[in-house]
Design a protein around this motif. Structure first.
Motif, PDB file in Angstrom:
ATOM      1  N   GLN A 234      20.482 -22.445 -17.164  1.00 10.36           N
ATOM      2  CA  GLN A 234      19.782 -22.630 -18.512  1.00 10.36           C
ATOM      3  C   GLN A 234      18.660 -21.793 -18.647  1.00 10.36           C
ATOM      4  O   GLN A 234      17.793 -21.434 -17.787  1.00 10.36           O
ATOM      5  CB  GLN A 234      19.135 -23.974 -18.549  1.00 10.36           C
ATOM      6  CG  GLN A 234      20.164 -25.134 -18.697  1.00 10.36           C
ATOM      7  CD  GLN A 234      19.879 -26.242 -19.563  1.00 10.36           C
ATOM      8  OE1 GLN A 234      18.543 -26.808 -19.538  1.00 10.36           O
ATOM      9  NE2 GLN A 234      20.741 -26.524 -20.516  1.00 10.36           N
ATOM     10  N   LEU A 235      18.502 -21.102 -20.049  1.00  7.33           N
ATOM     11  CA  LEU A 235      17.222 -19.987 -20.110  1.00  7.33           C
ATOM     12  C   LEU A 235      16.137 -20.832 -20.467  1.00  7.33           C
ATOM     13  O   LEU A 235      15.976 -21.602 -21.475  1.00  7.33           O
ATOM     14  CB  LEU A 235      17.841 -19.208 -21.167  1.00  7.33           C
ATOM     15  CG  LEU A 235      18.581 -17.841 -21.046  1.00  7.33           C
ATOM     16  CD1 LEU A 235      18.919 -16.965 -22.228  1.00  7.33           C
ATOM     17  CD2 LEU A 235      18.390 -17.162 -19.742  1.00  7.33           C
ATOM     18  N   VAL A 236      15.166 -20.900 -19.723  1.00  5.66           N
ATOM     19  CA  VAL A 236      13.815 -21.439 -19.947  1.00  5.66           C
ATOM     20  C   VAL A 236      12.632 -20.292 -20.022  1.00  5.66           C
ATOM     21  O   VAL A 236      13.000 -19.283 -19.802  1.00  5.66           O
ATOM     22  CB  VAL A 236      13.401 -22.527 -18.880  1.00  5.66           C
ATOM     23  CG1 VAL A 236      14.655 -23.334 -18.790  1.00  5.66           C
ATOM     24  CG2 VAL A 236      13.250 -21.699 -17.507  1.00  5.66           C
ATOM     25  N   GLU A 237      11.591 -20.997 -20.591  1.00  2.00           N
ATOM     26  CA  GLU A 237      10.250 -20.156 -20.786  1.00  2.00           C
ATOM     27  C   GLU A 237      10.205 -19.264 -19.462  1.00  2.00           C
ATOM     28  O   GLU A 237       9.929 -20.123 -18.540  1.00  2.00           O
ATOM     29  CB  GLU A 237       9.197 -20.747 -21.123  1.00  2.00           C
ATOM     30  CG  GLU A 237       7.748 -20.313 -21.640  1.00  2.00           C
ATOM     31  CD  GLU A 237       8.015 -19.841 -22.954  1.00  2.00           C
ATOM     32  OE1 GLU A 237       6.992 -19.241 -23.485  1.00  2.00           O
ATOM     33  OE2 GLU A 237       8.945 -20.042 -23.777  1.00  2.00           O
ATOM     34  N   ALA A 238       9.704 -18.058 -19.494  1.00  2.00           N
ATOM     35  CA  ALA A 238       9.726 -17.305 -18.073  1.00  2.00           C
ATOM     36  C   ALA A 238       8.387 -17.652 -17.538  1.00  2.00           C
ATOM     37  O   ALA A 238       7.316 -18.026 -18.242  1.00  2.00           O
ATOM     38  CB  ALA A 238       9.631 -15.888 -18.476  1.00  2.00           C
TER      39      ALA A 238
END
Lengths: 254, 221
Positions: free
Chosen positions: A73-77
């Motif tokens: 999942q792409l989450v806030e870096a």
């Protein structure tokens, strides 16, 4: 190397970059031209994480800059992620932004020592080599206020190179300079472009220089990339009406 | 005017000299605490998360909008209620430190904001840590405006210490009041106290000017 995927940058209702798709190959030298307010500097600023974006994704070397992959999942870096990616980028500013309380040499060794963990001796050796490369070996002990604009910008370039970035971002590097100093800075950038060791993104008003060093030139207008092509085509045979107007105005002025 | 030199030299000066130690100690300790506390408050206030910045902002507002004397009484009478019993001097130093840290926070904020945004951006572009950014780039450049402003607060704290006499701290004001009521003579004690504050303020102002010049010389070339 760099890929913008539907990047949106807005200040409130004002959209500076509108779903921008844009990419740069490894080792490519790309110039960005366009009228003021076209978003060309913003491209560099969001890439350098000086400003956040409101939509889309920026990829550096295949990895998203502002997000990260956690279990698919792409989450806030995280800060660490951003810093790791950012280490591949280096930026040279229009107004140099040298640290005024440090000498030219100290400017060039500060971050290599504390960010990259070099010993002071290693950092000094590398910085001395780079200052020599930009023709300022004898100015290492000078403070920015004791240097001309052109010299300051060359120190700023050496300072950026000392971090060993893969991508160099030049934000109108000669716009704040007196005309007689433009040449010395362009000559340094020209050498870097020809060395083939860096991917270079150059925002400039120096059309002749952009034409000379670039593999590709992109014309930005109102937050979009309107036309791109090899310099000969873009300057010699502009298709877009806005680009034609822009070029005729710029040529008129010079 | 009825002024007795023998009384001044034999009674007033020795006791006030002793009390001066308490005054200077209270000043220096609360100033140092305010310097650190101000930095912490400023960092909390400018924190990205509203959960942190809001309480810090409200705290600063409350402290700045109430009189220092009220805060001293508040700590003095309230802390024992919640089971914390501190000596009056410690309570006083704490109150001075808290009050002045909210003022120092504003000095830091203004100083840091005066550093051009390009300096912050260069630090980001060079991938510097927040710690290094502040320590090596921002703080050194913000010192020239910050140092004289903080120096003024040092003198201000010094002049606020008589408020501690309200909670019976044996500083100069309290001791001169005691001398006065013991001997029914206030003239000498109050005058000596006043002269002491005057001389020390002038000395402090002079030292601050020296430090200020030193900082300007070593940072601005």
């Amino acid at each position: 190397m760099i890929r913008f995927d539907k990047v949106l940058k807005a200040y409130g209702a004002l959209e500076v970059l509108k779903d921008l798709d844009f990419s740069v190959e490894k080792g490519e030298v790309v110039s960005i031209i366009g009228p003021s307010g076209s978003g060309k500097t913003t491209v560099l600023r969001v890439l350098m994480t000086l400003e956040d974006i409101q939509g889309g994704t920026i990829y550096v070397d295949g990895e998203p800059l502002n997000r990260m992959d956690v279990n698919g999942q792409l989450v806030e870096a995280s800060k660490a992620h951003v810093r790791r990616i950012r280490a591949k980028l280096g930026m040279v500013f229009q107004s140099f932004n040298l640290f005024p309380h440090m000498t030219a040499l100290q400017n060039c060794i500060e971050s290599p020592i504390y960010t990259q963990g070099l010993s002071k001796a290693e950092a000094v050796e590398e910085a001395t080599r780079l200052l020599d490369m930009v023709g300022l070996a004898d100015k290492a002990g000078h403070y920015p206020s004791q240097l001309s604009g052109g010299q300051q910008q060359r120190v700023a370039i050496a300072r950026t190179l000392a971090m060993h970035p893969e991508v160099l971002l030049f934000d109108e590097p000669t716009s704040a300079l007196d005309p007689e100093m433009v040449g010395e800075v362009l000559s340094v950038i020209r050498d870097l472009a020809k060395s083939g060791r860096y991917t270079i993104l150059l925002v400039t008003h120096q059309m002749g220089f952009a034409r000379e060093v670039s593999d590709r030139v992109c014309f930005f207008d109102a937050g979009k990339m309107v036309e791109e092509g090899v310099p000969g085509d873009l300057f010699g045979n502009p298709r877009n009406e806005r680009l034609r107007q822009f070029l005729s105005k710029v040529l008129e002025a010079s | 005017m009825d002024w007795r030199w023998d009384f001044t030299f034999e009674v007033v000066l020795p006791r006030i000299w002793q009390a001066a130690g308490v005054t200077v100690w209270a000043t220096v300790v609360s100033f140092l605490l305010a310097l650190v506390g101000g930095l912490v408050l400023m960092l909390l206030k400018t924190h990205r998360s509203a959960w942190i910045s809001r309480p810090a902002t409200e705290f600063i507002e409350v402290i700045r909008a109430t009189p220092l004397l009220v805060q001293i009484f508040f700590l003095f009478f309230l802390l024992p209620e919640v089971g914390i019993t501190l000596p009056p001097l410690t309570t006083g130093i704490l109150a001075l430190a808290i009050y002045n840290s909210t003022l120092c926070a504003e000095v830091y904020r203004a100083g840091f904001q005066a550093v051009p945004s390009g300096q912050w951006e260069a630090c980001v572009a060079l991938n510097m840590s927040t710690y290094r950014t502040y320590k090596d780039v921002i703080i050194p450049q913000s010192l020239p405006p910050i140092v004289p402003a903080l120096g003024n607060y040092l003198v201000a704290i010094f002049k606020e210490t008589p408020l501690l006499s309200f909670v019976a701290v044996a500083e100069i004001m309290q001791v001169s009041k005691l001398i006065g009521s013991e001997y029914y003579r206030f003239t000498e004690a109050i005058t000596v106290a006043g002269i002491f504050f005057l001389v020390m303020s002038l000395v402090a102002a002079f030292l601050i000017r020296l430090v200020d010049q030193y900082v300007k010389r070593s940072i601005l070339h």
